[in-house]
Write an enzyme that holds these catalytic residues in place. Structure first.
Site, mmCIF file in Angstrom:
data_model
loop_
_atom_site.group_PDB
_atom_site.id
_atom_site.type_symbol
_atom_site.label_atom_id
_atom_site.label_comp_id
_atom_site.label_asym_id
_atom_site.label_seq_id
_atom_site.Cartn_x
_atom_site.Cartn_y
_atom_site.Cartn_z
ATOM 1 N N SER A 133 0.756 -4.815 -2.019
ATOM 2 C CA SER A 133 0.827 -3.093 -1.766
ATOM 3 C C SER A 133 1.463 -2.458 -2.225
ATOM 4 O O SER A 133 2.470 -2.593 -2.915
ATOM 5 C CB SER A 133 1.139 -3.593 0.131
ATOM 6 O OG SER A 133 1.626 -2.002 0.160
ATOM 7 N N TYR A 158 5.877 -5.875 6.582
ATOM 8 C CA TYR A 158 4.754 -6.250 6.131
ATOM 9 C C TYR A 158 5.206 -6.078 4.281
ATOM 10 O O TYR A 158 4.402 -6.794 3.370
ATOM 11 C CB TYR A 158 4.503 -4.739 6.431
ATOM 12 C CG TYR A 158 2.911 -4.127 5.157
ATOM 13 C CD1 TYR A 158 1.912 -5.273 5.398
ATOM 14 C CD2 TYR A 158 2.436 -3.463 4.534
ATOM 15 C CE1 TYR A 158 0.562 -5.245 4.955
ATOM 16 C CE2 TYR A 158 1.821 -3.264 3.299
ATOM 17 C CZ TYR A 158 0.550 -4.111 3.795
ATOM 18 O OH TYR A 158 -0.611 -3.826 2.842
#
Length: 337
Positions: A133, A158
């Site tokens: 990501s 995350y």
């Protein structure tokens, strides 16, 4: 390129996973897809994506409902399938939700990633492409983000789990010489997208006559990337496993492990996106200006030069084309006149 190889796709009921599975089958590859169908967002949307794949490709698509965070059921369920490649896109997604339910991220993004690495090791797969990501860049202020930039100051759990996945993958590439490619996705949008993403939320509220939440008082930039461009990049990477030749790869590894940014190479002002949305919807948006949210970053912008150099990746869909396509799909899916 049609190869006939069978591919394991995790997160196959998700936005990117279902689109990648469709593209693989369109070029003649069978897909074994797994997904736990969790309720992070409406399961009905995930099932609709799966139904679409089954109707279109029949026996070429096999779906298994299971949680890859649990090692034994995963290995048992996959025992009958012969696959040579893995596209590991399944994860607990969402930056803000990681503040509310951190253990879900540990189970799926850490334990689950190791489980897929172990399957790749046991099967001796040709290549595993996995989802990282753009959030790994944290609060970096240098734009655009390059794969060589530091990524050791995450601002959300995350992001930390995604960076950990990259580090664990580097270890497996070193110890077991498994060809691995990590893709740092930038903001992906398009038909069959995710309800937790800003574009969906904006359109949903605009059609309902409600105000949209605009964080950091609109001073936000995102590298919005259309789903077809993303899928093209994923397949281009899958077809080019990094060589075990001791040479430096994108991201700095000398093992068979590459890291790439995959984005649009163009950062859009949030207020510009809203203007394009207003035109596509034919509605003037009501704006609810808010401060920055915890765990969020003000700007993302992908330097995709490494991916372009190694695969020929060239995104071609600006928001002026992609956003109206999403709005048209949204209208049709929700039967909005």
């Amino acid at each position: 390129m049609t190869t006939g190889r069978c591919v394991l796709v995790t997160g196959v009921a998700g936005f990117i996973g279902s689109a990648v599975a469709e593209a693989l089958m369109a070029r003649g590859q069978a897909v074994v897809g797994i997904d736990n169908l969790n309720d992070y967002y409406p399961v009905s949307l995930k099932r609709d994506r799966l139904d679409r794949l089954s109707r279109q490709y029949g026996a070429a698509f096999r779906f298994l409902e299971l949680d890859f965070a649990h090692e034994e059921p995963l290995e048992r369920s996959l025992a009958e399938f012969d696959f040579e490649e893995i596209v590991h896109l399944g994860a607990q997604a969402g930056v803000r939700y990681s503040l509310e339910n951190p253990r879900a991220y540990v189970a799926s993004n850490l334990a689950g990633h190791v489980n897929l690495l172990e399957i790749a090791r046991a099967r001796g797969v040709r290549h595993m492409v996995y989802a990282s990501s753009s959030s790994v860049y944290g609060g970096n202020t240098k734009l655009p983000f390059a794969v060589e930039d530091r990524a050791d100051h995450p601002v959300s759990l995350y992001a930390a789990t995604k960076r950990a996945d990259e580090l664990m993958s580097e270890t497996y590439a070193h110890l077991f010489r498994i060809p691995l490619t990590g893709l740092r996705f930038f903001t992906v949008y398009g038909p069959w997208g995710r309800p937790d993403m800003a574009l969906w939320k904006f359109v949903e509220r605009m059609f309902a006559g409600r105000a949209i939440d605009v964080y950091n008082h609109g001073q936000m930039q995102r590298d919005f990337t259309y789903i077809d461009d993303i899928v093209g990049g994923v397949l281009a990477c899958l077809d080019r496993p990094p060589a075990d030749d001791g040479a430096f790869k994108a991201g700095g590894s000398v093992k068979p492990h590459a890291l790439y940014n995959i984005g649009n190479n163009r950062s859009e002002e949030l207020m510009r996106l809203i203007a394009v949305l207003e035109e596509a919807c034919g509605i003037k948006a009501k704006l609810n200006m808010l401060p920055m949210q915890p765990g969020d970053v003000p700007a993302t912008y992908a330097d995709i030069s490494a991916l372009t150099r190694d695969t020929g990746y060239a995104p071609s869909t600006p928001i002026e084309i992609g956003v109206p396509r999403f709005v048209d799909w949204f209208r049709a899916y929700h039967a909005i006149g």
